[in-house]
Write a protein that holds these residues in place. Structure first.
Motif, PDB file in Angstrom:
ATOM      1  N   MET A   1       0.841  -1.196   0.000  1.00  0.00           N
ATOM      2  CA  MET A   1       0.000   0.000   0.000  1.00  0.00           C
ATOM      3  C   MET A   1       0.879   1.250   0.000  1.00  0.00           C
ATOM      4  O   MET A   1       1.942   1.274   0.598  1.00  0.00           O
ATOM      5  CB  MET A   1      -0.887   0.022   1.236  1.00  0.00           C
ATOM      6  CG  MET A   1      -1.927  -1.073   1.279  1.00  0.00           C
ATOM      7  SD  MET A   1      -3.141  -0.953  -0.039  1.00  0.00           S
ATOM      8  CE  MET A   1      -3.834   0.660   0.283  1.00  0.00           C
ATOM      9  N   ASN A   2       0.399   2.264  -0.692  1.00  0.00           N
ATOM     10  CA  ASN A   2       1.102   3.538  -0.722  1.00  0.00           C
ATOM     11  C   ASN A   2       0.198   4.601  -0.118  1.00  0.00           C
ATOM     12  O   ASN A   2      -0.544   5.300  -0.819  1.00  0.00           O
ATOM     13  CB  ASN A   2       1.490   3.899  -2.156  1.00  0.00           C
ATOM     14  CG  ASN A   2       2.329   5.161  -2.221  1.00  0.00           C
ATOM     15  OD1 ASN A   2       2.915   5.583  -1.227  1.00  0.00           O
ATOM     16  ND2 ASN A   2       2.381   5.777  -3.390  1.00  0.00           N
ATOM     17  N   PHE A   3       0.232   4.707   1.200  1.00  0.00           N
ATOM     18  CA  PHE A   3      -0.588   5.698   1.882  1.00  0.00           C
ATOM     19  C   PHE A   3       0.059   7.072   1.733  1.00  0.00           C
ATOM     20  O   PHE A   3       1.261   7.215   1.928  1.00  0.00           O
ATOM     21  CB  PHE A   3      -0.727   5.352   3.366  1.00  0.00           C
ATOM     22  CG  PHE A   3      -1.381   4.018   3.617  1.00  0.00           C
ATOM     23  CD1 PHE A   3      -2.716   3.817   3.318  1.00  0.00           C
ATOM     24  CD2 PHE A   3      -0.656   2.962   4.160  1.00  0.00           C
ATOM     25  CE1 PHE A   3      -3.329   2.605   3.557  1.00  0.00           C
ATOM     26  CE2 PHE A   3      -1.261   1.742   4.406  1.00  0.00           C
ATOM     27  CZ  PHE A   3      -2.597   1.558   4.100  1.00  0.00           C
ATOM     28  N   LYS A   4      -0.741   8.077   1.387  1.00  0.00           N
ATOM     29  CA  LYS A   4      -0.211   9.407   1.134  1.00  0.00           C
ATOM     30  C   LYS A   4      -0.890  10.431   2.027  1.00  0.00           C
ATOM     31  O   LYS A   4      -2.110  10.469   2.108  1.00  0.00           O
ATOM     32  CB  LYS A   4      -0.408   9.786  -0.338  1.00  0.00           C
ATOM     33  CG  LYS A   4       0.360   8.903  -1.312  1.00  0.00           C
ATOM     34  CD  LYS A   4       0.130   9.354  -2.747  1.00  0.00           C
ATOM     35  CE  LYS A   4       0.909   8.481  -3.718  1.00  0.00           C
ATOM     36  NZ  LYS A   4       0.678   8.893  -5.125  1.00  0.00           N
ATOM     37  N   GLU A   5      -0.065  11.257   2.665  1.00  0.00           N
ATOM     38  CA  GLU A   5      -0.601  12.341   3.481  1.00  0.00           C
ATOM     39  C   GLU A   5      -0.888  13.556   2.612  1.00  0.00           C
ATOM     40  O   GLU A   5      -0.277  13.751   1.566  1.00  0.00           O
ATOM     41  CB  GLU A   5       0.382  12.707   4.600  1.00  0.00           C
ATOM     42  CG  GLU A   5       0.567  11.589   5.621  1.00  0.00           C
ATOM     43  CD  GLU A   5       1.373  12.021   6.814  1.00  0.00           C
ATOM     44  OE1 GLU A   5       0.849  11.980   7.933  1.00  0.00           O
ATOM     45  OE2 GLU A   5       2.541  12.402   6.628  1.00  0.00           O
ATOM     46  N   TYR A   6      -1.825  14.359   3.066  1.00  0.00           N
ATOM     47  CA  TYR A   6      -2.237  15.580   2.382  1.00  0.00           C
ATOM     48  C   TYR A   6      -2.774  15.305   0.975  1.00  0.00           C
ATOM     49  O   TYR A   6      -2.778  16.186   0.116  1.00  0.00           O
ATOM     50  CB  TYR A   6      -1.093  16.613   2.340  1.00  0.00           C
ATOM     51  CG  TYR A   6      -0.635  16.998   3.723  1.00  0.00           C
ATOM     52  CD1 TYR A   6      -1.369  17.899   4.480  1.00  0.00           C
ATOM     53  CD2 TYR A   6       0.503  16.430   4.288  1.00  0.00           C
ATOM     54  CE1 TYR A   6      -0.976  18.245   5.762  1.00  0.00           C
ATOM     55  CE2 TYR A   6       0.908  16.759   5.576  1.00  0.00           C
ATOM     56  CZ  TYR A   6       0.165  17.673   6.305  1.00  0.00           C
ATOM     57  OH  TYR A   6       0.547  18.001   7.576  1.00  0.00           O
ATOM     58  N   GLU A   7      -3.208  14.094   0.741  1.00  0.00           N
ATOM     59  CA  GLU A   7      -3.927  13.728  -0.470  1.00  0.00           C
ATOM     60  C   GLU A   7      -5.193  13.012  -0.029  1.00  0.00           C
ATOM     61  O   GLU A   7      -5.540  12.995   1.148  1.00  0.00           O
ATOM     62  CB  GLU A   7      -3.060  12.868  -1.381  1.00  0.00           C
ATOM     63  CG  GLU A   7      -1.841  13.606  -1.922  1.00  0.00           C
ATOM     64  CD  GLU A   7      -1.123  12.850  -3.017  1.00  0.00           C
ATOM     65  OE1 GLU A   7      -1.744  11.937  -3.624  1.00  0.00           O
ATOM     66  OE2 GLU A   7       0.058  13.153  -3.266  1.00  0.00           O
ATOM     67  N   LYS A   8      -5.933  12.418  -0.966  1.00  0.00           N
ATOM     68  CA  LYS A   8      -7.153  11.720  -0.581  1.00  0.00           C
ATOM     69  C   LYS A   8      -6.804  10.597   0.389  1.00  0.00           C
ATOM     70  O   LYS A   8      -6.003   9.718   0.063  1.00  0.00           O
ATOM     71  CB  LYS A   8      -7.856  11.142  -1.806  1.00  0.00           C
ATOM     72  CG  LYS A   8      -9.113  10.366  -1.433  1.00  0.00           C
ATOM     73  CD  LYS A   8      -9.633   9.563  -2.588  1.00  0.00           C
ATOM     74  CE  LYS A   8     -10.783   8.667  -2.132  1.00  0.00           C
ATOM     75  NZ  LYS A   8     -10.395   7.711  -1.074  1.00  0.00           N
ATOM     76  N   PRO A   9      -7.378  10.583   1.580  1.00  0.00           N
ATOM     77  CA  PRO A   9      -7.067   9.508   2.529  1.00  0.00           C
ATOM     78  C   PRO A   9      -7.708   8.188   2.120  1.00  0.00           C
ATOM     79  O   PRO A   9      -8.719   8.160   1.403  1.00  0.00           O
ATOM     80  CB  PRO A   9      -7.649  10.021   3.844  1.00  0.00           C
ATOM     81  CG  PRO A   9      -8.761  10.924   3.434  1.00  0.00           C
ATOM     82  CD  PRO A   9      -8.315  11.572   2.154  1.00  0.00           C
ATOM     83  N   TYR A  10      -7.132   7.109   2.575  1.00  0.00           N
ATOM     84  CA  TYR A  10      -7.651   5.767   2.367  1.00  0.00           C
ATOM     85  C   TYR A  10      -8.770   5.561   3.383  1.00  0.00           C
ATOM     86  O   TYR A  10      -8.548   5.614   4.591  1.00  0.00           O
ATOM     87  CB  TYR A  10      -6.516   4.773   2.586  1.00  0.00           C
ATOM     88  CG  TYR A  10      -6.807   3.333   2.236  1.00  0.00           C
ATOM     89  CD1 TYR A  10      -6.855   2.917   0.919  1.00  0.00           C
ATOM     90  CD2 TYR A  10      -6.979   2.377   3.237  1.00  0.00           C
ATOM     91  CE1 TYR A  10      -7.085   1.584   0.590  1.00  0.00           C
ATOM     92  CE2 TYR A  10      -7.208   1.046   2.924  1.00  0.00           C
ATOM     93  CZ  TYR A  10      -7.253   0.662   1.599  1.00  0.00           C
ATOM     94  OH  TYR A  10      -7.475  -0.663   1.284  1.00  0.00           O
ATOM     95  N   ILE A  11      -9.987   5.341   2.896  1.00  0.00           N
ATOM     96  CA  ILE A  11     -11.148   5.256   3.771  1.00  0.00           C
ATOM     97  C   ILE A  11     -11.445   3.800   4.109  1.00  0.00           C
ATOM     98  O   ILE A  11     -11.704   2.982   3.217  1.00  0.00           O
ATOM     99  CB  ILE A  11     -12.395   5.887   3.128  1.00  0.00           C
ATOM    100  CG1 ILE A  11     -12.108   7.335   2.713  1.00  0.00           C
ATOM    101  CG2 ILE A  11     -13.576   5.828   4.101  1.00  0.00           C
ATOM    102  CD1 ILE A  11     -11.810   8.264   3.849  1.00  0.00           C
TER     103      ILE A  11
END
Length: 343
Positions: A1-11
């Motif tokens: 997984m590539n979780f990114k801050e200040y972008e669309k969050p993973y819900i």
């Protein structure tokens, strides 16, 4: 997984045990979570032997006052009923794959970690805050070499530090901390969303938010903190019998949260100050130095001779001191925009 801050969050729609042991209900919840816009549904992987000791079952401790004295509703019977077996895990994962939504679950034992990581191939392991200080368990999970998402609700900062250190030292490729308040539900002054910033600054990790509040205000506000994951309990009906239905989002609430996550993060922008208005619009709304009264040729301009009005196509107000004391080269009418060649 590539979780990114200040972008669309993973819900993550946290179904947990809200399926109440009914796999058809679980599938309906998966369908609805997908329809609402969630990226993932998450369950909880435990059995009667991996979550509570005999002492807890004997005391029915987790049932609450409404159920503790009911002979038809013991903690042991509910754990048995809500338990998801190995084949049920696999079928739920297959169903999620078939409709295009992520599947995950929180393990409560090493066998359940093996099932989720080795057999089902979940892309990350979610650890409940009750296990944040379970160092042997964290060591075992870290050795699986998958990202770990861990809630921080029940523990203090030193225990969070020990957990992060343990995971890093045992080869975990990425640690994502979730700010969480484990009270169900917390009071407004207990939510403390500023802990998101604190955790990010303290540990240098990506940060998410696991919400146990009533309603949608806190999860939507958390988006402004640049979270990479937003986890919210989910139910089809808040009035169903069970542990978490009352504090869960219903479909309408989850739909609003998901919609906000898809658009709200864009409003965060960047840390660079940008002027998005074009020059023409800026000039229309800003001010210029104008004559506050008629000024005759040869007059020495004083501060009282000046005023500041739209549009901003002339000399900016900040340069007024440069004009004061200068001699007017021509007659200037009231409200006339003063130019550099006028003095």
């Amino acid at each position: 997984m590539n979780f990114k801050e200040y972008e669309k969050p993973y819900i993550i729609a946290e179904i947990g045990a809200n399926h109440n042991g009914d796999m058809e209900l679980a599938k309906k919840m998966i369908d609805k979570a997908k329809e609402c816009g969630a990226d993932c549904v998450k369950f909880q992987s435990w059995s009667k032997d991996t979550i509570f000791s005999k002492k807890v079952y004997d005391e029915n401790y987790f049932l609450g006052d409404d159920y503790r004295n009911r002979t038809d509703y013991t903690l042991e019977s509910i754990v048995d009923k809500y338990h998801i077996g190995i084949e049920q895990h696999k079928k739920l994962k297959q169903y999620c794959d078939s409709i295009g939504i992520g599947f995950n679950s929180t393990p409560f034992s090493r066998d359940e970690v093996d099932l989720l990581v080795d057999d089902i191939k979940v892309p990350f392991v979610k650890v409940a805050s009750m296990d944040l200080n379970n160092i042997p368990f964290l060591e075992y999970i870290a050795n699986k070499k998958v990202p770990v998402v861990i809630s921080t609700g029940l523990c203090g900062i030193s225990e969070v530090a020990d957990a992060v250190k343990t995971l890093n030292e045992h080869g975990c490729p990425e640690v994502i901390l979730l700010h969480c308040v484990s009270i169900y539900p917390p009071e407004d002054n207990q939510v403390n969303l500023n802990n998101i910033d604190m955790l990010r600054q303290t540990f240098g990790c990506k940060i998410g938010y696991s919400d146990h509040t009533l309603g949608i205000i806190a999860p939507i506000m958390s988006l402004a903190k640049g979270i990479c994951i937003l986890e919210k309990h989910f139910t089809l009906d808040k009035n169903m019998e069970g542990w978490d239905h009352k504090i869960s989002a219903d479909p309408e609430e989850l739909k609003i949260i998901c919609k906000a996550s898809k658009t709200g993060y864009k409003m965060l922008g960047s840390f660079v100050k940008n002027t998005n208005e074009n020059q023409e619009r800026r000039e229309a709304f800003q001010r210029s130095i104008v004559a506050a009264r008629p000024i005759k040729k040869g007059d020495i301009i004083t501060e009282t001779d000046l005023d500041y009005k739209r549009p901003g196509s002339g000399i900016p107000p900040k340069y007024y001191k440069f004009i004061v004391g200068k001699e007017a080269k021509r007659d200037l009418g009231y409200d006339e925009i003063i130019k550099m060649e006028d003095f």
